[in-house]
Design a protein around this motif. Sequence first.
Motif, PDB file in Angstrom:
ATOM      1  N   ARG A  21      -5.940   3.005   5.081  1.00  0.00           N
ATOM      2  CA  ARG A  21      -5.608   1.703   4.489  1.00  0.00           C
ATOM      3  C   ARG A  21      -5.886   1.735   2.990  1.00  0.00           C
ATOM      4  N   HIS A  47       0.091  -1.428   2.532  1.00  0.00           N
ATOM      5  CA  HIS A  47      -1.315  -1.220   2.838  1.00  0.00           C
ATOM      6  C   HIS A  47      -1.599   0.164   3.422  1.00  0.00           C
ATOM      7  N   TRP A  48      -0.605   1.065   3.377  1.00  0.00           N
ATOM      8  CA  TRP A  48      -0.735   2.367   4.031  1.00  0.00           C
ATOM      9  C   TRP A  48      -0.640   3.460   2.985  1.00  0.00           C
TER      10      TRP A  48
END
Length: 412
Positions: free
Chosen positions: A60, A78-79
Motif C-alpha cells: 500500500r 494506493h498500490w
Amino acid sequence: MVELVLIDHVGHFGDGVALVDGKSIYVPYTLGGETVEVAPVAGHPDRRRLLAIERASPERIPPFCQHFGVCGGCAIQHWDAEPYRAWKRNLVVETLAQARLDGEVAPLIDAHGLGRRRITLHARMSTHDVLKVGFAAAGSHDIVPVDRCPILDPALSGALEAAWALAEPLTPTGKPLDIQITATEGGLDVDVRGSGPLPAKMIATLSRVAEQHRLARLTRHGELVLMREPPTIVIGTARVTLPPGSFLQATIVGEQTLAALVSEHCKRARHIADLFCGVGPFALRLAAKTRVSAFDSDAGAVAALQKAAMATSGLKPVKAEARDLFRRPLMPQELRDYDTIVFDPPRRGAEAQVRQLAVSKIPVVVAVSCNVATFARDARILVDGGYKLESVTPVDQFRHTPHVELVARFKR
C-alpha cells in the motif's frame, strides 16, 4: 452491521475481494492480505464500504490525489507500481485462459505519458441549488466538484476553469450538462451537450466565455458557437482537424504506442483495411508505406481522415468510407481485396465483423481492443475459424484504473 474481513486478492474491477461464507465480497480501495473494517452497501449484498484498515498491505502507498476514494475516475492509486503492473497484465492472461486462447502475452507497456488529453466533465445542480462541475462519484451519479486533476496532460491546463465558466450561465436551464474537452494544437476544443435549444442571447454569452478562456473551438451538440483556431492534432505526417466531440485515444503516448504495435504487425502488408478507423490514428500512419482503405460509422471522422490524407504529401492512396460495421460488416467477397485487416472497435467489440473475417481468407488480422472480455470473445471466433493467435501486447494508457488496452496479431 460492521464487519472485519480479510481481503484475498484484487479483482478484475480493481476492488479487493474477500471470501466470506463461500461468497465473494467486494471492497473498493483495498489490497490482498489486508484486514479491513467494512459496512454494508444498501441494495448491493455483495459489496461493502471501507471504514478502516486494521492491517495494511506492505504494497500500500499513499494516493496522490485529494479526491481519490470519492471521485470515480481512479480505482487504484494506493498500490505500489510493480504489483499493480503485474495485476494489470494478469487481467489479460486470465481472461484469455478462461476463453481457452493460447497466445504469448508480452510485458505490459506503460503509456500514460503526460496524462489524459481529453476529459468529460459533468455539471449538475445539487439539491440545494448549488452548481457542481466535476466527475461522477465512485458508485453513484453524484458529482464530485474538482478544481484540479493530477492525471491530466498539461495541455488541458485551463479546462476545469473553462467548464465551470460555461456551466454557470447555463444553470437556469436546469438541465444536466456533459462538457467534453480535448487538448489540440490550437488549444482546448469543447463540446457542450445536454443544454437543449438556447436563445440567441445565451449563445452570445457562451461565445464570450469561449473568447475569454481562449478556447480553440466551442460547439454545442456539435453545432459551432465560436472557433478561434482550428482544433488540429498531428497523426504521423498528417494534420487532422477534429470533428466536434471526436473520439481519441486517451493519451498521446497511448495512441503512439498502439500505432507502433499495429505498424509492426502490418509491415509486410500491401493493402490494408482499417476497420473502426476513427480519425485515422492507424490509417494515416500505415499509409506512409501501404495502401489503406478505412471504414467507420462516424461520417465526420471519416471526412476528417480523408481530408487530412489528401492534404498530406508522400502517403500511399487512402480511401475512407462511412459504413456501420455493426449493421453492414465487410463480407468475405469484399475482403478479397486486402491482405491485412486492422480493427479497433468500441468496448462492445466487433462480433458481426469478426464472424465475416473468420470465414474469409485474409492472411493477417491485427486487433486493437479496450475491453479484454469482448476481445476474448472475438478472438475465440477467429481461432475457431482457423486463425492462430500469435501475440498479445497489453498497453496501460488508463493508469490507476482497471481498463487495459491490447494489440494482438492473428495469422491464418
